[in-house]
Design an enzyme around this catalytic site. Structure first.
Site, mmCIF file in Angstrom:
data_model
loop_
_atom_site.group_PDB
_atom_site.id
_atom_site.type_symbol
_atom_site.label_atom_id
_atom_site.label_comp_id
_atom_site.label_asym_id
_atom_site.label_seq_id
_atom_site.Cartn_x
_atom_site.Cartn_y
_atom_site.Cartn_z
ATOM 1 N N ASP A 199 -7.263 -4.163 0.533
ATOM 2 C CA ASP A 199 -5.867 -3.764 0.207
ATOM 3 C C ASP A 199 -5.623 -2.916 1.516
ATOM 4 O OD1 ASP A 199 -3.806 -2.689 -2.108
ATOM 5 O OD2 ASP A 199 -4.381 -0.921 -0.981
ATOM 6 N N HIS A 247 -3.020 3.445 -5.053
ATOM 7 C CA HIS A 247 -2.090 3.409 -3.681
ATOM 8 C C HIS A 247 -3.118 4.153 -2.365
ATOM 9 C CE1 HIS A 247 1.340 1.194 -4.982
ATOM 10 N NE2 HIS A 247 1.290 2.047 -6.080
#
Length: 203
Positions: free
Chosen positions: A15, A176
């Protein structure tokens, strides 16, 4: 008839957090990765996604950014300009880490993401730009949305986590933060690899 040897694949969930839609004009600010497991001719073997991980925060490469992108990640460009790693150093460390975990597993590394397209675009561009190589080659990339769509027999654009069966979803939150999300997505991949498909009973 002899069976052709198939080299195993080591799935590495990746990610990234960035400050815009494309690399070059915009910057990758953080990179997280977690080993999800190995697949060989006999099937998939899950790993503990918290055991082998990688995380770095990078110095921005341009002055351009999209404020909304920074809001999502919560990263501070001013801090990263002062404290973030030089991208060449961060990506060299990442390449070394990928090769180490690949060698330990005796398997070829495959990047995986949900969806992979955005993260792979930044990751591959940064790898080639700053190291001149990719430990995943040019196509060692698995998109979990495509994996789910294929197993579920649904159109790709119909795939969303809210419509996926509970047994496929990770227990971890999507924060996130690149490392948190890489670990969460590794769990998603593990669940998808084990999932027999629609109409099956949860185990």
């Amino acid at each position: 008839m002899a069976t052709r040897h198939v080299k195993p694949s080591l799935y590495i969930s990746v990610d990234i957090e960035a400050d815009g839609p494309i690399p070059g004009p915009y910057s990758m600010l953080s990179l997280g990765a977690a080993v999800a497991g190995v697949q060989d001719a006999d099937g998939f073997t899950a790993a503990d996604p918290e055991r082998r991980t990688f995380y770095r925060e990078l110095r921005p490469i341009s002055d351009e950014f999209v404020p909304e992108a920074l809001t999502v990640s919560g990263l501070d460009r001013d801090r990263l300009r002062a404290e973030g790693l030089d991208p060449a150093l961060a990506l060299a460390q990442f390449v070394r880490w990928v090769r180490e975990v690949g060698a330990e597993a005796g398997a070829q590394p495959v990047m995986c993401g949900y969806p992979a397209s955005y993260d792979w675009t930044f990751l591959y561009w940064y790898l080639i730009r700053f190291t001149g190589e990719s430990p995943f080659g040019h196509s060692g990339c698995l998109d979990m949305k495509t994996l789910y769509a294929t197993k579920a027999g649904v159109p790709l654009r119909a795939v969303a986590k809210r419509s996926m069966p509970p047994e496929t979803l990770p227990r971890r939150r999507h924060t996130h933060h690149a490392l948190d999300d890489a670990v969460e997505q590794a769990e998603l991949l593990i669940n998808l690899m084990k999932w027999p498909g629609p109409g099956s009973s949860p185990r």
